[in-house]
Design a protein around this motif. Sequence first.
Motif, PDB file in Angstrom:
ATOM      1  N   CYS A 179       7.280   2.693  -0.182  1.00 46.45           N
ATOM      2  CA  CYS A 179       6.655   3.751   0.609  1.00 46.45           C
ATOM      3  C   CYS A 179       6.089   4.770  -0.365  1.00 46.45           C
ATOM      4  N   VAL A 180       4.851   5.173  -0.168  1.00 44.23           N
ATOM      5  CA  VAL A 180       4.221   6.080  -1.119  1.00 44.23           C
ATOM      6  C   VAL A 180       3.579   7.254  -0.403  1.00 44.23           C
ATOM      7  N   GLU A 181       3.824   8.459  -0.897  1.00 42.06           N
ATOM      8  CA  GLU A 181       3.034   9.634  -0.551  1.00 42.06           C
ATOM      9  C   GLU A 181       2.631  10.229  -1.901  1.00 42.06           C
ATOM     10  N   ALA A 182       3.064  11.445  -2.210  1.00 44.04           N
ATOM     11  CA  ALA A 182       2.891  11.954  -3.565  1.00 44.04           C
ATOM     12  C   ALA A 182       4.058  11.494  -4.421  1.00 44.04           C
ATOM     13  N   TRP A 183       5.023  10.850  -3.764  1.00 43.37           N
ATOM     14  CA  TRP A 183       6.209  10.316  -4.393  1.00 43.37           C
ATOM     15  C   TRP A 183       6.433   8.926  -3.806  1.00 43.37           C
ATOM     16  N   SER A 184       7.309   8.155  -4.409  1.00 44.31           N
ATOM     17  CA  SER A 184       7.503   6.796  -3.909  1.00 44.31           C
ATOM     18  C   SER A 184       8.977   6.433  -3.935  1.00 44.31           C
ATOM     19  N   VAL A 207       6.144   0.832  10.294  1.00 45.56           N
ATOM     20  CA  VAL A 207       6.077   0.776   8.832  1.00 45.56           C
ATOM     21  C   VAL A 207       4.818  -0.005   8.465  1.00 45.56           C
ATOM     22  N   VAL A 208       3.892   0.674   7.770  1.00 46.80           N
ATOM     23  CA  VAL A 208       2.651   0.044   7.301  1.00 46.80           C
ATOM     24  C   VAL A 208       2.627   0.218   5.783  1.00 46.80           C
ATOM     25  N   PRO A 209       3.097  -0.765   5.024  1.00 43.16           N
ATOM     26  CA  PRO A 209       3.429  -0.545   3.617  1.00 43.16           C
ATOM     27  C   PRO A 209       2.256  -0.299   2.684  1.00 43.16           C
ATOM     28  N   ASN A 268      -1.131   0.089  -2.500  1.00 45.03           N
ATOM     29  CA  ASN A 268       0.309   0.172  -2.755  1.00 45.03           C
ATOM     30  C   ASN A 268       0.879  -1.127  -3.320  1.00 45.03           C
ATOM     31  N   GLY A 269       0.005  -1.955  -3.936  1.00 45.99           N
ATOM     32  CA  GLY A 269       0.452  -3.221  -4.514  1.00 45.99           C
ATOM     33  C   GLY A 269       0.330  -4.399  -3.575  1.00 45.99           C
ATOM     34  N   TYR A 270      -0.186  -4.185  -2.365  1.00 49.43           N
ATOM     35  CA  TYR A 270      -0.295  -5.251  -1.374  1.00 49.43           C
ATOM     36  C   TYR A 270      -1.739  -5.734  -1.198  1.00 49.43           C
ATOM     37  N   GLY A 271      -2.556  -5.535  -2.234  1.00 52.45           N
ATOM     38  CA  GLY A 271      -3.952  -5.910  -2.138  1.00 52.45           C
ATOM     39  C   GLY A 271      -4.176  -7.380  -1.828  1.00 52.45           C
ATOM     40  N   LYS A 272      -3.366  -8.246  -2.408  1.00 51.35           N
ATOM     41  CA  LYS A 272      -3.522  -9.683  -2.154  1.00 51.35           C
ATOM     42  C   LYS A 272      -3.401 -10.001  -0.678  1.00 51.35           C
TER      43      LYS A 272
END
Length: 301
Positions: free
Chosen positions: A119-124, A209-211, A282-286
């Motif tokens: 989960c990412v905002e300005a922090w993860s 949850v939308v990662p 967020n690393g889920y580009g694939k």
Amino acid sequence: MARRWTNDLTLADATPEAAFWNRRQIMAGLAGSGLAAALGTSVQAEEALDPNTWEEVTNYCNFYEFGTGKGDPSAYADRMTTRPWSVTIDGLVDRPGDYSFEQILGEMTLEERIYRFRCVEAWSMVVPWQGFELADLLNMAGVQGGAKYVSFETLYRPSEMPGTAYKVLDWPYREGLRLDEAMHPLTMMATGIFGKPLPNQNGAPLRLVVPWKYGFKSIKSVVRVTLTDQEPPTSWNMANRREYGFYSNVNPDVSHPRWSQASERRIGGGLFAKRQPTLMFNGYGKEVASLYEGMDLARHF
């Protein structure tokens, strides 16, 4: 209901909380189940992170209905009544109505699954969610052909939510997704963390949850889901359209007007923790980049 994501994990496969955060155990378990192959680069992105604790996940939250401080939700959310709970599903669906939480879970023909998403905002942070695909819920109600978007609303109960006394946002909290985003197998309705029911401050009893999107898109304590043919209003976009777009995908190349989003700070590393590069989607580009082919992601931010 057909399963769209080949994940064989159930609640019985959850590692005990005390051992869950052993990195070697996590990766060995994922490899043995085949989940690592299903998630691909997502697992690799998570493997680069140190794990978070129950205390960090449940005590550092945004839930403005209980206050704007990160500790306010854990301090005040116990006031929220979560039983009984129902979700109104309406709009462009075949079977509109009020569905109880127990009815929703009873309609699911599969065990709740274990997901481990960043989960990412300005922090993860990394959170071990459990739940089911949002697509299962939408299919249960019957999506009509004209539907293009899904909107969501959070519970609005001022007597139990002290933060709503302040006009930080136009209550109730609202969010939305395009239908193809909502039907994607990584988009889930979470019912728990660490193999336990969701704490109130994390969005009990049912949250989105939308990662691959920023954290505010993952709306908590959902009481309404509406299928529509129009892009729905969303709370942060209504509050400040210039700063918060409808899509809110994690994109290090598009800066917030008041700060860069090219890097993020890891929760649990202390105030002076080294920042690390933010990953596209967020690393889920694939898994999700194809949803946005041909779109100008600087304009559709």
